[in-house]
Design a protein around this motif. Structure first.
Motif, PDB file in Angstrom:
ATOM      1  N   VAL B 276      32.390  39.231  52.500  1.00 48.89           N
ATOM      2  CA  VAL B 276      33.460  39.190  53.515  1.00 48.89           C
ATOM      3  C   VAL B 276      32.936  38.574  54.814  1.00 48.89           C
ATOM      4  CG1 VAL B 276      34.942  40.651  54.965  1.00 48.89           C
ATOM      5  CG2 VAL B 276      34.774  41.077  52.503  1.00 48.89           C
ATOM      6  N   ALA B 277      31.667  38.793  55.106  1.00 42.83           N
ATOM      7  CA  ALA B 277      31.094  38.244  56.340  1.00 42.83           C
ATOM      8  C   ALA B 277      30.741  36.763  56.209  1.00 42.83           C
ATOM      9  CB  ALA B 277      29.833  39.039  56.708  1.00 42.83           C
ATOM     10  N   ALA B 278      30.706  36.243  54.991  1.00 46.06           N
ATOM     11  CA  ALA B 278      30.248  34.868  54.772  1.00 46.06           C
ATOM     12  C   ALA B 278      31.272  33.856  55.263  1.00 46.06           C
ATOM     13  CB  ALA B 278      29.984  34.655  53.288  1.00 46.06           C
ATOM     14  N   ASP B 279      30.747  32.723  55.757  1.00 40.08           N
ATOM     15  CA  ASP B 279      31.641  31.627  56.143  1.00 40.08           C
ATOM     16  C   ASP B 279      31.946  30.725  54.957  1.00 40.08           C
ATOM     17  OD1 ASP B 279      31.900  32.360  58.812  1.00 40.08           O
ATOM     18  OD2 ASP B 279      29.971  31.422  59.323  1.00 40.08           O
ATOM     19  N   ASN B 280      30.959  30.547  54.087  1.00 41.17           N
ATOM     20  CA  ASN B 280      31.143  29.658  52.926  1.00 41.17           C
ATOM     21  C   ASN B 280      30.596  30.299  51.656  1.00 41.17           C
ATOM     22  OD1 ASN B 280      32.291  27.209  54.143  1.00 41.17           O
ATOM     23  ND2 ASN B 280      30.345  27.172  55.277  1.00 41.17           N
ATOM     24  N   PRO B 281      31.261  31.333  51.177  1.00 37.20           N
ATOM     25  CA  PRO B 281      30.775  31.927  49.922  1.00 37.20           C
ATOM     26  C   PRO B 281      31.162  31.062  48.727  1.00 37.20           C
ATOM     27  CG  PRO B 281      32.784  33.018  50.610  1.00 37.20           C
ATOM     28  CD  PRO B 281      32.473  31.995  51.678  1.00 37.20           C
ATOM     29  N   VAL B 282      30.323  31.069  47.710  1.00 40.12           N
ATOM     30  CA  VAL B 282      30.620  30.372  46.450  1.00 40.12           C
ATOM     31  C   VAL B 282      30.386  31.354  45.314  1.00 40.12           C
ATOM     32  CG1 VAL B 282      29.904  28.537  44.869  1.00 40.12           C
ATOM     33  CG2 VAL B 282      30.027  28.076  47.319  1.00 40.12           C
ATOM     34  N   ILE B 283      31.335  31.373  44.383  1.00 43.28           N
ATOM     35  CA  ILE B 283      31.194  32.229  43.199  1.00 43.28           C
ATOM     36  C   ILE B 283      30.824  31.348  42.014  1.00 43.28           C
ATOM     37  CG2 ILE B 283      32.386  33.826  41.637  1.00 43.28           C
ATOM     38  CD1 ILE B 283      34.311  34.432  44.018  1.00 43.28           C
ATOM     39  N   VAL B 284      29.737  31.711  41.337  1.00 41.62           N
ATOM     40  CA  VAL B 284      29.324  30.980  40.136  1.00 41.62           C
ATOM     41  C   VAL B 284      29.529  31.909  38.939  1.00 41.62           C
ATOM     42  CG1 VAL B 284      27.463  29.731  38.981  1.00 41.62           C
ATOM     43  CG2 VAL B 284      27.581  29.747  41.480  1.00 41.62           C
ATOM     44  N   ALA B 285      30.356  31.471  37.997  1.00 41.18           N
ATOM     45  CA  ALA B 285      30.702  32.327  36.854  1.00 41.18           C
ATOM     46  C   ALA B 285      30.028  31.809  35.591  1.00 41.18           C
ATOM     47  CB  ALA B 285      32.212  32.362  36.666  1.00 41.18           C
ATOM     48  N   GLY B 286      29.342  32.693  34.893  1.00 42.09           N
ATOM     49  CA  GLY B 286      28.724  32.326  33.618  1.00 42.09           C
ATOM     50  C   GLY B 286      29.537  32.893  32.475  1.00 42.09           C
ATOM     51  N   ARG B 287      29.023  33.978  31.860  1.00 41.69           N
ATOM     52  CA  ARG B 287      29.807  34.653  30.809  1.00 41.69           C
ATOM     53  C   ARG B 287      30.533  35.825  31.436  1.00 41.69           C
ATOM     54  NH1 ARG B 287      24.773  33.618  28.141  1.00 41.69           N
ATOM     55  NH2 ARG B 287      25.076  31.845  26.729  1.00 41.69           N
ATOM     56  N   CYS B 288      31.300  35.557  32.439  1.00 36.28           N
ATOM     57  CA  CYS B 288      31.895  36.624  33.235  1.00 36.28           C
ATOM     58  C   CYS B 288      33.086  37.266  32.534  1.00 36.28           C
ATOM     59  CB  CYS B 288      32.303  36.063  34.595  1.00 36.28           C
ATOM     60  SG  CYS B 288      33.142  37.251  35.640  1.00 36.28           S
ATOM     61  N   ALA B 289      34.042  36.441  32.124  1.00 36.64           N
ATOM     62  CA  ALA B 289      35.287  36.996  31.580  1.00 36.64           C
ATOM     63  C   ALA B 289      35.254  37.007  30.057  1.00 36.64           C
ATOM     64  CB  ALA B 289      36.466  36.178  32.069  1.00 36.64           C
ATOM     65  N   ARG B 290      35.505  38.181  29.495  1.00 38.56           N
ATOM     66  CA  ARG B 290      35.598  38.294  28.031  1.00 38.56           C
ATOM     67  C   ARG B 290      37.047  38.390  27.580  1.00 38.56           C
ATOM     68  NH1 ARG B 290      32.088  42.321  29.216  1.00 38.56           N
ATOM     69  NH2 ARG B 290      33.779  43.818  28.988  1.00 38.56           N
ATOM     70  N   THR B 291      37.912  38.787  28.491  1.00 39.02           N
ATOM     71  CA  THR B 291      39.278  39.141  28.130  1.00 39.02           C
ATOM     72  C   THR B 291      40.244  38.554  29.168  1.00 39.02           C
ATOM     73  OG1 THR B 291      39.273  41.119  29.504  1.00 39.02           O
ATOM     74  CG2 THR B 291      38.406  41.369  27.262  1.00 39.02           C
ATOM     75  N   PRO B 292      41.552  38.624  28.904  1.00 39.72           N
ATOM     76  CA  PRO B 292      42.520  38.199  29.929  1.00 39.72           C
ATOM     77  C   PRO B 292      42.334  38.964  31.233  1.00 39.72           C
ATOM     78  CG  PRO B 292      43.613  38.536  27.820  1.00 39.72           C
ATOM     79  CD  PRO B 292      42.206  39.001  27.646  1.00 39.72           C
ATOM     80  N   GLU B 293      41.970  40.231  31.122  1.00 40.99           N
ATOM     81  CA  GLU B 293      41.759  41.038  32.324  1.00 40.99           C
ATOM     82  C   GLU B 293      40.601  40.487  33.163  1.00 40.99           C
ATOM     83  OE1 GLU B 293      43.515  44.059  33.593  1.00 40.99           O
ATOM     84  OE2 GLU B 293      44.756  42.622  32.510  1.00 40.99           O
ATOM     85  N   GLY B 294      39.571  40.015  32.482  1.00 36.33           N
ATOM     86  CA  GLY B 294      38.418  39.451  33.191  1.00 36.33           C
ATOM     87  C   GLY B 294      38.825  38.253  34.027  1.00 36.33           C
TER      88      GLY B 294
END
Lengths: 120, 648
Positions: B276-294
Motif C-alpha cells: 500500500v505504501a509503494a509508488d510502483n508495485p509490480v505483481i509477478v504471478a507464477g503458479r498462483c491460480a489453480r482455480t477460478p477463485e484464484g
C-alpha cells in the motif's frame, strides 16, 4: 586509462564499420538471403526477419549499415558475437542488404485476420 | 484380432517369447530321465485304459485354482472411494490383478481404463488432466520397466506441482515369481528411483495397510504444495483371495482433504503495508491460480492496489485475464515493491543474465537498488535436495511460506483495511497510466504480428491469429505451452477462464506436450469444451502413440502442429556455441534438424486413426483447414492439422 580504452574501442569500431560498409560497392541481397539462412540468423530472427521471442525484428531494419555491423560484432544481451572469422565483412554487408530489401509490414488494421482479433 | 506388422521385437513381444522360453527351460527333461527301452520288432496293441486316455475327456483337475474374491477387488473399492474417473496404463503383468478387477469387478467405470502406448504418456496424460480438472488421474505401471519409462513425466509433474497418483505393480515375495521375467520385473524398493521427485510413497504389506496408505496418498497429493505420489500394489495382495477372517474387518478410511496452508497473518499484514505504501508495485504471478477463485482473488488484489500483474519470463498458469488493463505491464526496473506469487524461480524473474564465457554468467538485478521483494509461495514447504528444480536462492525482504491462492483473500483484506483516501487517489492515477501502457502494448502486438504475415514457413503470429479467429466464439481451452510460439497466443487472445491456459512441462522435459494435451482434453470433454493443442514437432516424436489413445477413447482434441522441423531450442544453443568458438556457424543443424526426410505428421496421425490435414505451407490455406478440423473435433474426435512454421 579508461578514457583511452574507450577511445580505442570507438576508433576500432568506426574503422571496422567503415570496412564493412565499404567492403563492396554493391552488396548482393540475394546472396544475403542465402547467408541469412545458411549461417543461422533465421534461428532467432525468423526466415522473414520478423523477430520473435529470441531475436529482434530485422526486416526493414532502421539501423544503418555501420550500426548493424557494430551490433553483430559486439552484441549485448543473449546474442553471441559473430566475428569476421566466421562472417566476413562482405557477407555481413550482403545480409544487411537483404534485410533492407524486405518490405515493411502492412498495418494491422489492413489485415482482416488481425483487424478482427479483438472482435467478440 | 490385432495384426502385427514388421519384424521388430518390442518389450511386450519379448516378454511373451521370454516367458515361453523360460517355461521350456524349467520343464524336467522327461525323455532323458527315462531308462532306455529295448528295441522292439513291432508295437503292442494299446490297452483299453490307453485308448480311453487318448480319446476321452481329460481327467478333472483336483486343485483347480480359482479366487472367490481377490484382494484387488478391495483395492478397487478403495480407489472408487477416492473418486478417480480414469486410470491410464500400458498393460503390465505386475498389476494384472488390479487390471482385471478394475474392468470386471469395478465395471470399468470410475475409474475407466485408458489404453496408453507408453508409461510416459500415462503420467503426462494425468498431468494435463489434473491441471484442468483439479483432481488427480490414476496411473498404473510396472514397478520396474514401467516406472523407468514414466520417470521423466513424473519429474515434470513434480516440478509443476501437480498431483498425479501412481500405482506400481511389484512381486516382492520370491516364491510368487513365475519366471525370469517376473524376477527382472521385481524390485526391493520400487519407488527408490523416483523418490527424489515424488511427494510421498508407501509399500503396503496388507490390504488394511493399502487402504490407509491409498487414502493418505490422495490427501498428500492434493495438499499444496501438490505433487505426485506413489503406492506399490504388491501382486500377492492383488491376486490372492481376501482371507476369510479379514473380509468383514476391511474398511475404506474416510478421505478428508486438508485446507491449503495459508500465510501467517502478521506476515500478510507486513506485506500489505509495503504494497500500500509503494509508488510502483509490480505483481509477478507464477503458479498462483489453480482455480477460478484464484484468478478472481488476484484480480481483486491488482484492482485494489491498481498494480500491474505480469507472468514473465515463463507463463506457468492462467493467473490473470490477458485483456485486463492491468495485465502484462509493470516495469521491474522502476518497481519499489515486487510481490512474487508462487514464482518457481523468483531470482530468475528478477535478474538478467548475459553469458560472458562458456562456463560463467554475468548476472544483474532487474530491480532497482532498495526495491523491496516479497514472496508468497508453498515451494518452501516441499523442497528436496538432489534435483535442483528449486532454482537459485532469492534474497528477498519478506519471504512468506504458504499457498498463494489460499493467502490472497487475507492479503486483499489487509490492503483494503489500510488504504486511505489519499492512497486511493494515487492508486487511481497509477491505474490509468498502466491501462494506457497496456493498451499501447496490445496495439504494438498487433502491428508486430503483421511482420512476415504472408511468409512461408508460416509465422507463429499468423498461426496464432488465424487459430484465434476460428475458436474465439467457442468455449475453448488452450492446453499447450506458449513459450515456443514467442508467446503469441497470450499476446493476441482473450484469456480469462482458468481452463484457458495450463502452462507447460514443469521441468522442461520434452515429450510432455502431446500426452498432456490428450489428458487435458479428456478432462474438458465432460464440459463440452473445444480443447486446442499447439503441438511442437520434436515433442510429438517422443511417444506419438498417444494419438491412437485419443482416437481409441474418442477424446476430442484439436492439434495444430508447430512444425518447425527442428529441436530448435537446441539448434540455437549449438549456434551460440559455434559463434563463441568462431567456427562452423553453418553447421548447427547437424543433430538438431528434423528434416531429410521431413516427417509427414498428417500421415502419422492418419495411421493412428486421427483425422488430419497438411502439411500446410501457404498461410492462406490455414484458416480453412482449421475450420474443417474443428468440425471433426465437435463430433467428438481428435483432429490434427500439420502446419510448417517459422522457428519461433
Amino acid at each position: 586509462m579508461t578514457r583511452w580504452l574507450l577511445l580505442a574501442l570507438v576508433i576500432a569500431s568506426v574503422v571496422m564499420s567503415h570496412a564493412v560498409a565499404g567492403a563492396q560497392a554493391t552488396p548482393n541481397a540475394a546472396n544475403g538471403r542465402r547467408l541469412f539462412e545458411k549461417d543461422g540468423c533465421f534461428q532467432c530472427h525468423g526466415y522473414a526477419g520478423q523477430g520473435g521471442r529470441d531475436g529482434a525484428r530485422l526486416a526493414a531494419t532502421a539501423m544503418n549499415a555501420q550500426a548493424f555491423a557494430r551490433y553483430v560484432r559486439r552484441p549485448f544481451g543473449a546474442m553471441p558475437a559473430f566475428t569476421a572469422k566466421v562472417l566476413a565483412d562482405e557477407d555481413l554487408a550482403d545480409i544487411y542488404a537483404y534485410l533492407k530489401s524486405l518490405p515493411a509490414a502492412a498495418a494491422a488494421k489492413d489485415i482482416p485476420a488481425l483487424r478482427s482479433i479483438r472482435e467478440k | 484380432m490385432r495384426k502385427r506388422t514388421g519384424g521388430g521385437v518390442g518389450r511386450r513381444t519379448f516378454l511373451q517369447s521370454a516367458a515361453a522360453t523360460a517355461a521350456l527351460v524349467v520343464k524336467p527333461p522327461i525323455v532323458d530321465a527315462q531308462p532306455a527301452a529295448p528295441p522292439r520288432s513291432s508295437a503292442p496293441a494299446p490297452s483299453a485304459a490307453q485308448v480311453a486316455s487318448e480319446t476321452g475327456p481329460p481327467p478333472a483337475r483336483t486343485g483347480a485354482y480359482t479366487v472367490d474374491r481377490p484382494g484387488a477387488d478391495f483395492m478397487v473399492d478403495v480407489l472408487k472411494s477416492l473418486g478417480f474417473e480414469y486410470v491410464a496404463a500400458n498393460p503390465g503383468s505386475s498389476f494384472r490383478g488390479l487390471h482385471e478387477s478394475i474392468i470386471n469387478y469395478g465395471g470399468n467405470a470410475k475409474p475407466e481404463l485408458l489404453t496408453c502406448c507408453h508409461e510416459e504418456s500415462s503420467v503426462a496424460m494425468a498431468h494435463g488432466y489434473a491441471k484442468i480438472d483439479g483432481r488427480p488421474m490414476l496411473v498404473m505401471a510396472h514397478g520396474t520397466v514401467g516406472l523407468q519409462h514414466a520417470s521423466m513425466a513424473i519429474y515434470n509433474a513434480w516440478a509443476d506441482r501437480v498431483p498425479v497418483y501412481i500405482l506400481l505393480g511389484n512381486i516382492l515375495d520370491v516364491a510368487y515369481r513365475r519366471s525370469v521375467v517376473e524376477w527382472t520385473h521385481s524390485v526391493q524398493d520400487a519407488v527408490a528411483m523416483v523418490r527424489d521427485y515424488t511427494k510421498w510413497d508407501d509399500t503396503p504389506v496388507s490390504l488394511t495397510h493399502f487402504a490407509a496408505s491409498a487414502v493418505r496418498a490422495y490427501k498428500t497429493a492434493m495438499t499444496p504444495a501438490m505433487g505426485p505420489v506413489v503406492i506399490v500394489a504388491d501382486a500377492v495382495l492383488q491376486e490372492e483371495p481376501i482371507p476369510e477372517a479379514e473380509r468383514h474387518g476391511l474398511r475404506v478410511p474416510k478421505l478428508t482433504l486438508a485446507a491449503p496452508p495459508a500465510a501467517d497473518p502478521s506476515a500478510i499484514a507486513e506485506a500489505a503495508r509495503l504494497l500500500v505504501a509503494a509508488d510502483n508495485p509490480v505483481i509477478v504471478a507464477g503458479r498462483c491460480a489453480r482455480t477460478p477463485e484464484g484468478i478472481r482473488h488476484l484480480v481483486e488484489l491488482a484492482e485494489t492496489l491498481q498494480a500491474p500483474v505480469n507472468d514473465r519470463p515463463f507463463r506457468f498458469r492462467m493467473n490473470f485475464p490477458t485483456r485486463h488493463p492491468l495485465y502484462g505491464g509493470g516495469n521491474l526496473a522502476e518497481a519499489d515493491v515486487v510481490l512474487g506469487l508462487e514464482v518457481p524461480d523468483f531470482w530468475n524473474a528478477t535478474h538478467a543474465q548475459t553469458p560472458v564465457n562458456r562456463t560463467g554468467m554475468e548476472a544483474r538485478a532487474t530491480t532497482k537498488a532498495g526495491a523491496k521483494l516479497i514472496t508468497i509461495s508453498s515451494s518452501d514447504l516441499l523442497t528436496k535436495s538432489n534435483y535442483q528444480d528449486f532454482g537459485a536462492y532469492a534474497e528477498v525482504d519478506l519471504a512468506i511460506s504458504g499457498d498463494a491462492e489460499a493467502s490472497l483473500p487475507a492479503l486483499v483484506e489487509a490492503c483494503k483495511r489500510i488504504i486511505t483516501g489519499d492512497r486511493a487517489r494515487v492508486f487511481h492515477e497509477r491505474g490509468a497510466r498502466i491501462a494506457e501502457a497496456t493498451r499501447r502494448s496490445a496495439d504494438d502486438a498487433l502491428n508486430q504480428a503483421a511482420w512476415g504475415w504472408d511468409a512461408s514457413p508460416i509465422t507463429t503470429a499468423r498461426l496464432s491469429a488465424e487459430l484465434w479467429n476460428e475458436i474465439k466464439r467457442e468455449d475453448w481451452s488452450l492446453v499447450s505451452d506458449v513459450t515456443f510460439l514467442s508467446f503469441w497466443p497470450t499476446r493476441l487472445w482473450d484469456f480469462d477462464k482458468h481452463y484457458h491456459y495450463i502452462g507447460g512441462q514443469g521441468a522442461y522435459g520434452i515429450g510432455y506436450g502431446a500426452p498432456a494435451a490428450v489428458g487435458a482434453a479428456l478432462a474438458n470433454r465432460k464440459h463440452g469444451r473445444l480443447t486446442v493443442n499447439i503441438q511442437c514437432d520434436g515433442d510429438l516424436n517422443y511417444a506419438p502413440g498417444v494419438l491412437w489413445t485419443a482416437a481409441h477413447h474418442r477424446i476430442p482434441l484439436l492439434t495444430i502442429m508447430h512444425n518447425n522441423r527442428a529441436y530448435h531450442q537446441e539448434r540455437m544453443y549449438v549456434q551460440d556455441m559455434a559463434a563463441r568458438a568462431e567456427r562452423g556457424i553453418d553447421r548447427a543443424n547437424i543433430g538438431t534438424a528434423i528434416s531429410d526426410p521431413n516427417i509427414d505428421y498428417a500421415m502419422l496421425a492418419k495411421a493412428y486413426g486421427v483425422y488430419s490435414a497438411g502439411p500446410i505451407e501457404n498461410p492462406k490455406d490455414l484458416a480453412p483447414a482449421i475450420r474443417k478440423a474443428i468440425e471433426v473435433v465437435k463430433r467428438g474426435e481428435p483432429a490434427l492439422v500439420d502446419v510448417v512454421t517459422q522457428p519461433r
